[in-house]
Enzyme design. Structure first.
Site, PDB file in Angstrom:
ATOM      1  N   TYR A  62      -0.580  -0.638   9.914  1.00 15.23           N
ATOM      2  CA  TYR A  62      -1.782  -1.777   9.950  1.00 15.23           C
ATOM      3  C   TYR A  62      -2.026  -2.132  11.364  1.00 15.23           C
ATOM      4  O   TYR A  62      -1.176  -1.912  12.155  1.00 15.23           O
ATOM      5  CB  TYR A  62      -1.659  -3.046   9.247  1.00 15.23           C
ATOM      6  CG  TYR A  62      -1.738  -2.545   7.548  1.00 15.23           C
ATOM      7  CD1 TYR A  62      -2.738  -2.797   6.990  1.00 15.23           C
ATOM      8  CD2 TYR A  62      -0.472  -2.564   6.952  1.00 15.23           C
ATOM      9  CE1 TYR A  62      -3.017  -2.604   5.465  1.00 15.23           C
ATOM     10  CE2 TYR A  62      -0.442  -2.243   5.528  1.00 15.23           C
ATOM     11  CZ  TYR A  62      -1.827  -2.454   4.823  1.00 15.23           C
ATOM     12  OH  TYR A  62      -1.949  -2.202   3.593  1.00 15.23           O
ATOM     13  N   ASP A  75      -4.339   0.121  -6.371  1.00 12.86           N
ATOM     14  CA  ASP A  75      -4.560  -0.616  -5.156  1.00 12.86           C
ATOM     15  C   ASP A  75      -6.351  -1.301  -5.299  1.00 12.86           C
ATOM     16  O   ASP A  75      -7.155  -0.760  -5.170  1.00 12.86           O
ATOM     17  CB  ASP A  75      -4.590   0.279  -4.165  1.00 12.86           C
ATOM     18  CG  ASP A  75      -4.791  -0.364  -2.551  1.00 12.86           C
ATOM     19  OD1 ASP A  75      -5.289  -1.439  -2.733  1.00 12.86           O
ATOM     20  OD2 ASP A  75      -4.659   0.751  -1.718  1.00 12.86           O
ATOM     21  N   SER A  91      -8.219  -1.200  -2.002  1.00 19.51           N
ATOM     22  CA  SER A  91      -8.901  -0.239  -1.730  1.00 19.51           C
ATOM     23  C   SER A  91     -10.155   0.063  -2.645  1.00 19.51           C
ATOM     24  O   SER A  91     -11.398   0.438  -2.122  1.00 19.51           O
ATOM     25  CB  SER A  91      -8.173   0.999  -1.770  1.00 19.51           C
ATOM     26  OG  SER A  91      -7.049   0.926  -0.660  1.00 19.51           O
ATOM     27  N   ARG A 110       0.916  -1.147   0.152  1.00 18.60           N
ATOM     28  CA  ARG A 110      -0.166   0.105   0.239  1.00 18.60           C
ATOM     29  C   ARG A 110       0.801   1.048   0.007  1.00 18.60           C
ATOM     30  O   ARG A 110       0.832   1.905   0.925  1.00 18.60           O
ATOM     31  CB  ARG A 110      -1.051   0.093   1.195  1.00 18.60           C
ATOM     32  CG  ARG A 110      -1.845  -1.255   1.337  1.00 18.60           C
ATOM     33  CD  ARG A 110      -2.818  -1.518   0.276  1.00 18.60           C
ATOM     34  NE  ARG A 110      -4.041  -1.115   0.443  1.00 18.60           N
ATOM     35  CZ  ARG A 110      -4.897  -1.605   1.690  1.00 18.60           C
ATOM     36  NH1 ARG A 110      -4.701  -2.233   2.514  1.00 18.60           N
ATOM     37  NH2 ARG A 110      -6.202  -1.166   1.313  1.00 18.60           N
ATOM     38  N   GLN A 157      -0.684   3.274  -5.521  1.00 21.15           N
ATOM     39  CA  GLN A 157      -2.375   3.750  -4.931  1.00 21.15           C
ATOM     40  C   GLN A 157      -3.041   3.435  -6.160  1.00 21.15           C
ATOM     41  O   GLN A 157      -4.017   2.964  -5.881  1.00 21.15           O
ATOM     42  CB  GLN A 157      -2.027   5.123  -4.690  1.00 21.15           C
ATOM     43  CG  GLN A 157      -2.843   5.634  -3.311  1.00 21.15           C
ATOM     44  CD  GLN A 157      -2.387   6.726  -2.778  1.00 21.15           C
ATOM     45  OE1 GLN A 157      -2.009   7.577  -3.267  1.00 21.15           O
ATOM     46  NE2 GLN A 157      -2.678   7.033  -1.340  1.00 21.15           N
TER      47      GLN A 157
END
Ligand code: NAD
Length: 380
Positions: A230, A134, A137, A126, A131
């Site tokens: 995380y 991803d 997401s 990530r 991005q």
């Protein structure tokens, strides 16, 4: 000389999957880059994209699935190849999908033994560079929205405050547990529907995200932020504290949406049967983590059950219920990934030369390469 890239797009075979990995609008851009584009007939139909749409984007439509697989040298999918597909792949072909090698180790071995190079997009780090690729997401955002809509649909009361000649109705109390990508989208959606929204996450940093959406952050007094930002698993003592502090928020909620996850682990149980027994009859739990084991002890994957008047919805693959936008978003992620996979001359990039490629490569040259070896004694 390298073969020209021939992209194959297949109809997904997982049960109830309606999404497609690449949409016609994005394929137009690839057609202009001199790539061959092969599409299995009907691949996009459940997501609202007809064969005619693909044809006008410059694709060739093939009736035979095995022909798409054997003619393509870059097969792009949302999930994994079906076991019946394996014999059709050309040795040396590349697959891009979401393979989950730890969940499907024998398929991974089989793909390696057929000398396929496989990239699994859910393994992309990530980072800022990744991005736009991803998929976790993009698909979680859709899932979070859907979870709030499912909750509103099943709730036996209105979400917003309503003042009429018949009096004033209070807004529904909604609690979102887990404020990652899906949780934040669920918060935003429930807010738009007029509910009074609270949220909780074990990462203290999530509090700012929650408040920025106009929801209340339930302070439990923990900060279980682990590696890479995380969440980590809670200790037994932390779990006890979580249970005690959350109970008041849980029992006063009309709708609870759970989205709590710890990377690489089964979803944590946050709602025990004992806690659910204290909830008001008519309350709803939408467990968006049902596929990872569920955040509620009573959740049954893909089912709606009732316990003491509380409805518990074990939501599975909610992205597939919104296949148009979920496919468009996944497709954009794939196009971004292709920009690092294929160089400007139309050749496959050597994964050894790109940290993102090597991080999400599952197998190549006849061997499984995931997890990648830890370098420098474990330091990054
Ligand atoms: P996820 O699906 O793994 O988990 C969802 C949320 O559950 C997380 O916010 C996690 O903190 C929370 N959680 C775990 N255990 C919990 C518990 N016991 N109780 C309550 N909540 C619990 O997460 P995700 O949505 O994939 O995002 C995880 C992280 O990745 C977040 O920090 C997010 O900001 C970050 N992220 C970064 C990027 C980037 O581009 N840099 C992109 C997406 C996400």
């Amino acid at each position: 000389m390298n073969l020209p890239v021939s992209i194959g797009i297949l109809k997904e075979t997982t049960e109830n999957e309606r999404r497609v990995a690449l949409v016609p609008e994005d394929l137009k851009k690839l057609a202009s880059k001199n790539m061959n584009l092969l599409v299995q007939s009907g691949a996009g139909i459940m997501a609202g994209f007809s064969d005619a749409d693909y044809l006008s984007a410059g694709c060739k439509i093939l009736d035979s699935r095995s022909e798409v697989i054997s003619e393509g040298n870059l097969l792009i999918m949302l999930g994994r190849p079906d076991s019946s597909d394996l014999k059709s792949f050309r040795s040396g072909s590349t697959i891009v999908g979401q393979i989950y090698p730890l969940r499907f180790p024998s398929l991974t071995e089989e793909l390696a033994s057929r000398n396929l190079r496989v990239y699994s997009l859910e393994l992309l780090p990530r980072t800022t560079r990744a991005q736009s690729m991803d998929v976790l997401s993009s698909q979680s955002a859709v899932a979070g929205y859907r979870a709030a809509v499912i909750g509103a649909f099943h709730l036996p009361r209105l979400m917003p405050m309503l003042t009429t000649a018949a009096g004033t109705v209070k807004p529904a109390n909604v609690l979102i547990i887990g404020a990652g990508v899906a949780g934040l989208m669920a918060i935003a959606t429930a807010k738009r529907l007029g509910a009074s929204v609270s949220a909780y996450d074990v990462r203290r940093a999530a509090g700012d995200d929650v408040r920025s959406l106009g929801a209340k952050f339930v302070e439990v007094g923990l900060n279980a932020e682990g590696a890479g930002g995380y969440a980590r698993e809670l200790t037994e003592e932390e779990k006890k504290k979580e249970k005690e502090v959350l109970e008041a928020a849980i029992t006063s909620s009309d709708l609870i949406i759970t989205t709590a996850g710890v990377p690489g682990k089964k979803a944590p149980i946050i709602l025990s049967a004992e806690t659910v027994a204290k909830m008001k009859p008519g309350s709803i739990i939408v467990d968006a983590m049902a596929e990872s084991g569920g955040n509620c002890e009573l959740t049954q994957q893909g089912k709606i059950i009732e316990f003491n008047g509380v409805k518990i919805i074990g939501s599975t693959n909610p992205q597939s219920d919104l296949p148009i936008n979920a496919s468009q978003m996944y497709s954009r992620n794939v196009i971004s990934f292709l920009s690092i996979l294929i160089d400007k001359d139309g050749n496959f990039v050597d994964p050894a030369n790109d940290a993102l490629l090597s991080a999400c490569m599952v197998c190549t040259d006849g061997r499984v390469t995931f997890p990648p070896p830890v370098k420098d004694g474990g330091k990054k």
